[in-house]
Design an enzyme around this catalytic site. Sequence first.
Site, PDB file in Angstrom:
ATOM      1  N   ASN A  45      49.904  40.015  38.362  1.00 45.97           N
ATOM      2  CA  ASN A  45      48.756  40.913  38.472  1.00 45.97           C
ATOM      3  C   ASN A  45      49.162  42.384  38.581  1.00 45.97           C
ATOM      4  O   ASN A  45      48.486  43.246  38.037  1.00 45.97           O
ATOM      5  CB  ASN A  45      47.930  40.497  39.701  1.00 45.97           C
ATOM      6  CG  ASN A  45      46.999  41.591  40.152  1.00 45.97           C
ATOM      7  OD1 ASN A  45      45.940  41.791  39.576  1.00 45.97           O
ATOM      8  ND2 ASN A  45      47.403  42.337  41.179  1.00 45.97           N
ATOM      9  N   TYR A  76      49.689  51.645  28.046  1.00 50.78           N
ATOM     10  CA  TYR A  76      49.095  50.561  28.857  1.00 50.78           C
ATOM     11  C   TYR A  76      48.449  49.509  27.957  1.00 50.78           C
ATOM     12  O   TYR A  76      48.636  48.302  28.164  1.00 50.78           O
ATOM     13  CB  TYR A  76      48.076  51.207  29.794  1.00 50.78           C
ATOM     14  CG  TYR A  76      47.270  50.273  30.662  1.00 50.78           C
ATOM     15  CD1 TYR A  76      47.827  49.701  31.808  1.00 50.78           C
ATOM     16  CD2 TYR A  76      45.935  49.991  30.373  1.00 50.78           C
ATOM     17  CE1 TYR A  76      47.071  48.875  32.628  1.00 50.78           C
ATOM     18  CE2 TYR A  76      45.177  49.167  31.187  1.00 50.78           C
ATOM     19  CZ  TYR A  76      45.752  48.607  32.314  1.00 50.78           C
ATOM     20  OH  TYR A  76      44.999  47.789  33.120  1.00 50.78           O
ATOM     21  N   ALA A  77      47.722  49.950  26.938  1.00 52.11           N
ATOM     22  CA  ALA A  77      47.063  48.993  26.042  1.00 52.11           C
ATOM     23  C   ALA A  77      48.105  48.185  25.264  1.00 52.11           C
ATOM     24  O   ALA A  77      47.894  47.001  24.986  1.00 52.11           O
ATOM     25  CB  ALA A  77      46.130  49.717  25.076  1.00 52.11           C
ATOM     26  N   VAL A  92      56.151  39.736  50.417  1.00 48.40           N
ATOM     27  CA  VAL A  92      57.463  40.013  49.827  1.00 48.40           C
ATOM     28  C   VAL A  92      57.414  41.321  49.038  1.00 48.40           C
ATOM     29  O   VAL A  92      56.481  41.556  48.273  1.00 48.40           O
ATOM     30  CB  VAL A  92      57.950  38.865  48.886  1.00 48.40           C
ATOM     31  CG1 VAL A  92      58.698  37.806  49.649  1.00 48.40           C
ATOM     32  CG2 VAL A  92      56.803  38.246  48.121  1.00 48.40           C
ATOM     33  N   LYS A 107      49.201  45.449  27.531  1.00 47.43           N
ATOM     34  CA  LYS A 107      48.181  44.414  27.729  1.00 47.43           C
ATOM     35  C   LYS A 107      48.003  43.578  26.455  1.00 47.43           C
ATOM     36  O   LYS A 107      47.716  42.388  26.532  1.00 47.43           O
ATOM     37  CB  LYS A 107      46.863  45.051  28.170  1.00 47.43           C
ATOM     38  CG  LYS A 107      46.954  45.763  29.534  1.00 47.43           C
ATOM     39  CD  LYS A 107      47.435  44.835  30.624  1.00 47.43           C
ATOM     40  CE  LYS A 107      47.334  45.440  32.011  1.00 47.43           C
ATOM     41  NZ  LYS A 107      47.829  44.533  33.057  1.00 47.43           N
ATOM     42  N   GLY A 154      51.360  42.160  43.329  1.00 47.02           N
ATOM     43  CA  GLY A 154      50.349  43.198  43.610  1.00 47.02           C
ATOM     44  C   GLY A 154      49.238  42.668  44.488  1.00 47.02           C
ATOM     45  O   GLY A 154      48.062  42.917  44.233  1.00 47.02           O
ATOM     46  N   ALA A 155      49.615  41.950  45.553  1.00 48.95           N
ATOM     47  CA  ALA A 155      48.621  41.299  46.415  1.00 48.95           C
ATOM     48  C   ALA A 155      48.164  42.210  47.562  1.00 48.95           C
ATOM     49  O   ALA A 155      47.373  41.781  48.392  1.00 48.95           O
ATOM     50  CB  ALA A 155      49.190  39.999  46.974  1.00 48.95           C
ATOM     51  N   SER A 156      48.650  43.440  47.591  1.00 55.09           N
ATOM     52  CA  SER A 156      48.296  44.306  48.728  1.00 55.09           C
ATOM     53  C   SER A 156      46.918  44.934  48.585  1.00 55.09           C
ATOM     54  O   SER A 156      46.312  45.323  49.595  1.00 55.09           O
ATOM     55  CB  SER A 156      49.354  45.402  48.895  1.00 55.09           C
ATOM     56  OG  SER A 156      49.562  46.065  47.669  1.00 55.09           O
TER      57      SER A 156
HETATM   58  N1  LIG Z   1      40.758  47.893  37.853  1.00 57.11           N
HETATM   59  C1  LIG Z   1      40.417  47.682  36.590  1.00 57.11           C
HETATM   60  O1  LIG Z   1      39.395  48.183  36.093  1.00 57.11           O
HETATM   61  C2  LIG Z   1      41.266  46.798  35.714  1.00 57.11           C
HETATM   62  C3  LIG Z   1      40.789  46.488  34.434  1.00 57.11           C
HETATM   63  C4  LIG Z   1      41.531  45.671  33.609  1.00 57.11           C
HETATM   64  C5  LIG Z   1      42.732  45.169  34.056  1.00 57.11           C
HETATM   65  N2  LIG Z   1      43.185  45.488  35.288  1.00 57.11           N
HETATM   66  C6  LIG Z   1      44.469  44.933  35.688  1.00 57.11           C
HETATM   67  O2  LIG Z   1      44.321  44.245  36.916  1.00 57.11           O
HETATM   68  C7  LIG Z   1      45.545  44.293  37.637  1.00 57.11           C
HETATM   69  C8  LIG Z   1      45.283  44.794  39.049  1.00 57.11           C
HETATM   70  O3  LIG Z   1      44.661  46.057  38.964  1.00 57.11           O
HETATM   71  P1  LIG Z   1      43.928  46.725  40.220  1.00 57.11           P
HETATM   72  O4  LIG Z   1      42.811  47.520  39.657  1.00 57.11           O
HETATM   73  O5  LIG Z   1      43.654  45.694  41.248  1.00 57.11           O
HETATM   74  O6  LIG Z   1      45.066  47.716  40.729  1.00 57.11           O
HETATM   75  P2  LIG Z   1      45.213  48.486  42.117  1.00 57.11           P
HETATM   76  O7  LIG Z   1      44.006  48.344  42.966  1.00 57.11           O
HETATM   77  O8  LIG Z   1      45.687  49.838  41.739  1.00 57.11           O
HETATM   78  O9  LIG Z   1      46.398  47.657  42.823  1.00 57.11           O
HETATM   79  C9  LIG Z   1      47.627  47.623  42.191  1.00 57.11           C
HETATM   80  C10 LIG Z   1      48.521  46.595  42.857  1.00 57.11           C
HETATM   81  O10 LIG Z   1      49.738  46.549  42.120  1.00 57.11           O
HETATM   82  C11 LIG Z   1      50.829  46.975  42.945  1.00 57.11           C
HETATM   83  N3  LIG Z   1      51.698  47.856  42.201  1.00 57.11           N
HETATM   84  C12 LIG Z   1      51.384  49.018  41.583  1.00 57.11           C
HETATM   85  N4  LIG Z   1      52.478  49.556  41.019  1.00 57.11           N
HETATM   86  C13 LIG Z   1      53.504  48.721  41.301  1.00 57.11           C
HETATM   87  C14 LIG Z   1      54.886  48.731  41.020  1.00 57.11           C
HETATM   88  N5  LIG Z   1      55.480  49.715  40.339  1.00 57.11           N
HETATM   89  N6  LIG Z   1      55.635  47.701  41.468  1.00 57.11           N
HETATM   90  C15 LIG Z   1      55.089  46.700  42.170  1.00 57.11           C
HETATM   91  N7  LIG Z   1      53.789  46.617  42.492  1.00 57.11           N
HETATM   92  C16 LIG Z   1      53.019  47.639  42.058  1.00 57.11           C
HETATM   93  C17 LIG Z   1      50.202  47.702  44.117  1.00 57.11           C
HETATM   94  O11 LIG Z   1      51.083  47.572  45.224  1.00 57.11           O
HETATM   95  P3  LIG Z   1      51.142  48.641  46.447  1.00 57.11           P
HETATM   96  O12 LIG Z   1      49.740  49.027  46.774  1.00 57.11           O
HETATM   97  O13 LIG Z   1      51.793  47.857  47.544  1.00 57.11           O
HETATM   98  O14 LIG Z   1      51.949  49.788  45.977  1.00 57.11           O
HETATM   99  C18 LIG Z   1      48.880  46.952  44.285  1.00 57.11           C
HETATM  100  O15 LIG Z   1      49.060  45.763  45.012  1.00 57.11           O
HETATM  101  C19 LIG Z   1      46.486  45.163  36.813  1.00 57.11           C
HETATM  102  O16 LIG Z   1      47.289  44.347  35.985  1.00 57.11           O
HETATM  103  C20 LIG Z   1      45.537  45.976  35.946  1.00 57.11           C
HETATM  104  O17 LIG Z   1      46.150  46.413  34.756  1.00 57.11           O
HETATM  105  C21 LIG Z   1      42.497  46.289  36.135  1.00 57.11           C
END
Ligand SMILES: NC(=O)c1ccc[n+]([C@@H]2O[C@H](COP(=O)([O-])OP(=O)(O)OC[C@H]3O[C@@H](n4cnc5c(N)ncnc54)[C@H](OP(=O)(O)O)[C@@H]3O)[C@@H](O)[C@H]2O)c1
Length: 248
Positions: free
Chosen positions: A92, A157-158, A62, A161, A17-19
């Site tokens: 991630n 989701y919880a 990738v 996690k 999820g590095a995008s």
């Molecule tokens: N944001 C928060 O408040 C928060 C809080 C607690 C924990 N987290 C955790 O932190 C991590 C990152 O969250 P974020 O907020 O940065 O998310 P985000 O901005 O929505 O980005 C999600 C990333 O995951 C990839 N992704 C999503 N669905 C996917 C799938 N089915 N297969 C492969 N890749 C997928 C996306 O790829 P594409 O864009 O290329 O599709 C993107 O790179 C997650 O594990 C989330 O649960 C986030």
Amino acid sequence: MNAEEVGTNGRVALVTGASRGIGAGIARQLLDRGLRVAGTYRSGGELVGKLAADAPGRVLPVAFDLAAPDTAEALVEQVAGHWGRLDSLVLNAAVWQGGKLVRADPGDWWRVIEENLRSTAALVRAAIPWLAEGVNPSVVLVGSAVGTVGFPGDTAYASVKAAAVGFARSLAKELAPQGVRVNVLAPGFVETDMTAAIPEGARQKIADATVLGRFGTVEEIARAAVFLAEDATFCTGAVLAADGGWTL
Ligand SMILES: NC(=O)c1ccc[n+]([C@@H]2O[C@H](COP(=O)([O-])OP(=O)(O)OC[C@H]3O[C@@H](n4cnc5c(N)ncnc54)[C@H](OP(=O)(O)O)[C@@H]3O)[C@@H](O)[C@H]2O)c1
């Protein structure tokens, strides 16, 4: 061995999820430290490509979809084969779908569980032989504060996690003999696309319930992840809360 003795030259990290969001922040900070980074994307290949433009020769974009855990082994072989090693795995990427349990479609509910957990297990399993040969090797699972204290509408989701914590602690014990550390980062609410749809009133309530009074930034969360991956050489099986005190 501390992080300075270990050094970073030539070491390789795989970040899922590095995008966008937190994963992109982690990838950028690992690159700043001199590592080579394979960054996975599902739809945002061009965004990982931007990282590659900033660090020529040190980024491998990738494709990987959490819905296709059977491709995890090929992904790991592609990355480790490209650079001949894999030292760090940062899990991630996550599938999120909210909704109260009473109204949830069972198929959607289980999809969240399955796609997240199956891909985690498959990626780690494929990476173990490479990590065992790595330098300062570690696995970081990006969990969530929601896995500890829960959140309405987030039962699936919880659960994922919370499972990450038991998974990581067991794996930490399994992989310690090979010198591989396994830790969990548990962010609170962070400004990313995942939280962008939270309505203003609810955002304010969350900020008010957070001791530091605000959402975290991607850079802050990425720093905590890189700390676990790179610097925390005496931490394994740890859960690091990076939640501004939301769970206090
Ligand atoms: N944001 C928060 O408040 C928060 C809080 C607690 C924990 N987290 C955790 O932190 C991590 C990152 O969250 P974020 O907020 O940065 O998310 P985000 O901005 O929505 O980005 C999600 C990333 O995951 C990839 N992704 C999503 N669905 C996917 C799938 N089915 N297969 C492969 N890749 C997928 C996306 O790829 P594409 O864009 O290329 O599709 C993107 O790179 C997650 O594990 C989330 O649960 C986030």
